[in-house]
Motif scaffolding. Structure first.
Motif, PDB file in Angstrom:
ATOM      1  N   THR A 107       0.832  -1.057   0.045  1.00 60.35           N
ATOM      2  CA  THR A 107       0.063  -0.029  -0.160  1.00 60.35           C
ATOM      3  C   THR A 107       0.892   1.198  -0.066  1.00 60.35           C
ATOM      4  OG1 THR A 107      -0.034   0.098   2.400  1.00 60.35           O
ATOM      5  CG2 THR A 107      -1.537  -1.304   1.235  1.00 60.35           C
ATOM      6  N   PRO A 108       0.392   2.341  -0.407  1.00 62.65           N
ATOM      7  CA  PRO A 108       1.146   3.576  -0.612  1.00 62.65           C
ATOM      8  C   PRO A 108       1.395   4.172   0.757  1.00 62.65           C
ATOM      9  CG  PRO A 108      -0.565   3.864  -2.403  1.00 62.65           C
ATOM     10  CD  PRO A 108      -0.815   2.552  -1.467  1.00 62.65           C
ATOM     11  N   SER A 109       0.472   3.832   1.699  1.00 62.46           N
ATOM     12  CA  SER A 109       0.807   4.384   3.223  1.00 62.46           C
ATOM     13  C   SER A 109       1.882   3.654   3.842  1.00 62.46           C
ATOM     14  CB  SER A 109      -0.793   4.286   4.035  1.00 62.46           C
ATOM     15  OG  SER A 109      -1.307   2.759   3.850  1.00 62.46           O
ATOM     16  N   ARG A 110       1.801   2.393   3.660  1.00 65.29           N
ATOM     17  CA  ARG A 110       2.845   1.505   4.106  1.00 65.29           C
ATOM     18  C   ARG A 110       4.292   1.669   3.246  1.00 65.29           C
ATOM     19  NH1 ARG A 110       5.422  -0.982   7.978  1.00 65.29           N
ATOM     20  NH2 ARG A 110       6.380  -2.691   7.535  1.00 65.29           N
ATOM     21  N   PHE A 111       4.300   2.200   2.318  1.00 69.30           N
ATOM     22  CA  PHE A 111       5.398   2.554   1.446  1.00 69.30           C
ATOM     23  C   PHE A 111       5.915   3.846   2.208  1.00 69.30           C
ATOM     24  CE2 PHE A 111       7.159   5.544  -1.818  1.00 69.30           C
ATOM     25  CZ  PHE A 111       8.181   4.726  -2.167  1.00 69.30           C
ATOM     26  N   VAL A 112       5.093   4.889   2.434  1.00 66.97           N
ATOM     27  CA  VAL A 112       5.476   6.193   3.122  1.00 66.97           C
ATOM     28  C   VAL A 112       5.822   5.950   4.393  1.00 66.97           C
ATOM     29  CG1 VAL A 112       4.580   8.265   4.091  1.00 66.97           C
ATOM     30  CG2 VAL A 112       3.906   7.712   1.732  1.00 66.97           C
ATOM     31  N   GLU A 113       5.322   5.024   5.276  1.00 66.07           N
ATOM     32  CA  GLU A 113       5.525   4.546   6.615  1.00 66.07           C
ATOM     33  C   GLU A 113       6.847   4.017   6.604  1.00 66.07           C
ATOM     34  OE1 GLU A 113       3.322   2.570   9.927  1.00 66.07           O
ATOM     35  OE2 GLU A 113       3.906   1.270   8.467  1.00 66.07           O
ATOM     36  N   LEU A 114       7.268   3.420   5.849  1.00 65.54           N
ATOM     37  CA  LEU A 114       8.599   2.472   6.020  1.00 65.54           C
ATOM     38  C   LEU A 114       9.722   3.516   5.511  1.00 65.54           C
ATOM     39  CD1 LEU A 114       7.530  -0.472   3.878  1.00 65.54           C
ATOM     40  CD2 LEU A 114       8.858  -0.586   6.285  1.00 65.54           C
ATOM     41  N   THR A 115       9.597   4.641   4.469  1.00 65.11           N
ATOM     42  CA  THR A 115      10.621   5.350   3.880  1.00 65.11           C
ATOM     43  C   THR A 115      10.693   6.621   4.335  1.00 65.11           C
ATOM     44  OG1 THR A 115       9.230   6.147   2.160  1.00 65.11           O
ATOM     45  CG2 THR A 115      10.686   4.222   1.807  1.00 65.11           C
ATOM     46  N   SER A 116       9.679   6.917   5.371  1.00 64.83           N
ATOM     47  CA  SER A 116       9.504   8.513   5.770  1.00 64.83           C
ATOM     48  C   SER A 116       9.271   8.387   7.230  1.00 64.83           C
ATOM     49  CB  SER A 116       8.673   9.286   4.865  1.00 64.83           C
ATOM     50  OG  SER A 116       8.529  10.571   5.346  1.00 64.83           O
ATOM     51  N   ALA A 117       8.057   8.120   7.584  1.00 66.40           N
ATOM     52  CA  ALA A 117       7.388   8.272   9.024  1.00 66.40           C
ATOM     53  C   ALA A 117       8.498   7.557   9.959  1.00 66.40           C
ATOM     54  CB  ALA A 117       6.265   7.942   8.826  1.00 66.40           C
ATOM     55  N   ASN A 118       8.633   6.432   9.443  1.00 65.15           N
ATOM     56  CA  ASN A 118       9.367   5.498  10.489  1.00 65.15           C
ATOM     57  C   ASN A 118      10.699   5.869  10.832  1.00 65.15           C
ATOM     58  OD1 ASN A 118       7.121   4.058  11.270  1.00 65.15           O
ATOM     59  ND2 ASN A 118       7.709   1.993  10.154  1.00 65.15           N
ATOM     60  N   PRO A 119      11.635   6.335   9.596  1.00 61.14           N
ATOM     61  CA  PRO A 119      12.904   6.705   9.800  1.00 61.14           C
ATOM     62  C   PRO A 119      12.816   7.872  10.870  1.00 61.14           C
ATOM     63  CG  PRO A 119      12.629   6.190   7.707  1.00 61.14           C
ATOM     64  CD  PRO A 119      11.289   5.889   8.449  1.00 61.14           C
ATOM     65  N   ALA A 120      11.809   8.955  10.700  1.00 57.71           N
ATOM     66  CA  ALA A 120      11.819  10.140  11.581  1.00 57.71           C
ATOM     67  C   ALA A 120      11.379   9.525  12.940  1.00 57.71           C
ATOM     68  CB  ALA A 120      10.659  11.017  10.950  1.00 57.71           C
ATOM     69  N   ARG A 121      10.615   8.681  13.272  1.00 59.62           N
ATOM     70  CA  ARG A 121      10.231   8.259  14.421  1.00 59.62           C
ATOM     71  C   ARG A 121      11.427   7.806  15.125  1.00 59.62           C
ATOM     72  NH1 ARG A 121       4.921   5.722  11.968  1.00 59.62           N
ATOM     73  NH2 ARG A 121       3.327   7.138  12.633  1.00 59.62           N
ATOM     74  N   THR A 122      12.060   6.631  14.437  1.00 59.16           N
ATOM     75  CA  THR A 122      13.309   6.189  15.162  1.00 59.16           C
ATOM     76  C   THR A 122      14.311   7.110  15.290  1.00 59.16           C
ATOM     77  OG1 THR A 122      14.002   5.131  12.942  1.00 59.16           O
ATOM     78  CG2 THR A 122      12.552   3.782  14.183  1.00 59.16           C
ATOM     79  N   ASN A 123      14.589   8.022  14.670  1.00 58.89           N
ATOM     80  CA  ASN A 123      15.528   9.194  15.212  1.00 58.89           C
ATOM     81  C   ASN A 123      15.249  10.265  15.842  1.00 58.89           C
ATOM     82  OD1 ASN A 123      18.387   8.071  13.283  1.00 58.89           O
ATOM     83  ND2 ASN A 123      16.442   7.588  12.033  1.00 58.89           N
TER      84      ASN A 123
END
Length: 326
Positions: free
Chosen positions: A220-236
């Motif tokens: 899903t596009p939302s999962r793609f955004v999560e993996l490449t954008s939201a989650n990197p921001a969260r973990t950092n």
């Protein structure tokens, strides 16, 4: 490390391989995990058992098989899983968060999943080339171009690893961008123990992943955004300032054309190297306009504003207490 944390730098990258260079022993890793935990930070770690890798390389060298064409035999999958298991044990003993970079096998990813089920805060990054390319690249005319650590795995392993993008086991997708050129890699292509490792991929990370997994396999596009954008921001420690379109977030936006078809060529990319590992691949999907803090810097694929915009952002203390679930 205390000084760094006060400046908003919360992560420390460590290695369990490359003895005599960047490798850290288990005592150092444990002590660093203690310190980062107490400072609101986290160890980011490259896991390959140096003992297993060294033995595999020695065996390969004895049979004249330590050149780039035999890269996959010199750093076996077991080296990765053995090291991940050991580091997870250290992290659990300290109740310290840990982030594993460029995990290349489903077995390594699943070890992290099991640890999360036991309550450990642990994250998996995989990278585009481990999710797209396989070890058949080492059979080509220029195998040195594909030498990276961990190495490219078999097509079956790549397929199984990719499934974890759908299960939630993988937290982020990175590039592990290393912009060596062909000449730099060819100097020691006869002996991978001495050649520079890594693939160029920062510019191609999003398009190849979107084309292969979203357009091709139904991620899903939302999962793609999560993996490449939201989650990197969260973990950092940068979310929601980064990785979000919420009010108050920085307006860093890539406007995506999901139907744009194009062919990857070195000549049309902008990375400072003379090759791309995806040369000739036909892709579907591409960013066409990019905004940085609300200002258009790329439009229709062309740089329209070259103003230097990079700046240091202080990461907040990392706190994963229930707010970040996968």
């Amino acid at each position: 490390m205390k000084t760094l944390s006060e400046a908003g730098i919360r992560t420390v990258k460590m290695f369990t391989t490359y003895a005599g260079e960047t490798m850290a022993n288990e005592h150092t890793i444990l002590n660093t995990m203690q310190a980062t935990r107490d400072l609101g930070g986290m160890v980011v770690i490259h896991c390959e058992s140096d003992a297993i890798v060294t033995d595999a390389q020695n065996v390969a060298a004895a049979s004249d098989g330590v050149d780039a064409a035999h890269m996959s035999q010199t750093r076996p999958e077991l080296a990765e899983t053995a090291s991940v298991a050991a580091i997870l044990a250290i992290a659990e003993s300290q109740e310290a968060p840990v982030y594993f970079v460029h995990q290349s096998t489903p077995a390594a990813v699943e070890l992290v999943v099991d640890a999360r089920k036991r309550g450990l805060v642990a994250f998996t990054e995989s990278v585009a080339h481990h999710l797209i390319l396989d070890d058949s690249a080492y059979e080509g005319e220029q195998p040195e171009r594909f030498v990276c650590c961990p190495p490219l795995r078999s097509a079956q392993v790549v397929e199984e690893l990719g499934r974890h993008l759908f299960t939630g086991a993988i937290t982020t997708i990175g590039s592990d961008h290393c912009c060596y050129d062909t000449a730099q890699k060819q100097v020691h292509s006869h002996d991978v123990r001495h050649m520079p490792n890594g693939l160029p991929g920062v510019e191609t990370r999003l398009p190849v992943m979107f084309s292969h997994y979203v357009d091709g396999l139904g991620l899903t596009p939302s999962r793609f955004v999560e993996l490449t954008s939201a989650n990197p921001a969260r973990t950092n420690g940068l979310y929601p300032r980064k990785g979000s379109l919420m009010p108050g977030s920085d307006a860093d936006i890539a406007i995506w054309d999901p139907k744009r078809e194009w062919t990857v060529t070195t000549e049309t990319l902008h990375m400072a190297t003379d090759y791309t590992p995806y040369e000739g691949q036909r892709l579907r999907g591409k960013p066409v306009t990019v905004l940085v803090r609300g200002e258009v810097v790329v439009h229709e694929g062309l740089l329209v504003d070259a103003t230097a915009r990079g700046r240091h952002l202080e990461a907040a203390p990392l706190d994963f207490g229930g707010a970040f679930s996968m």
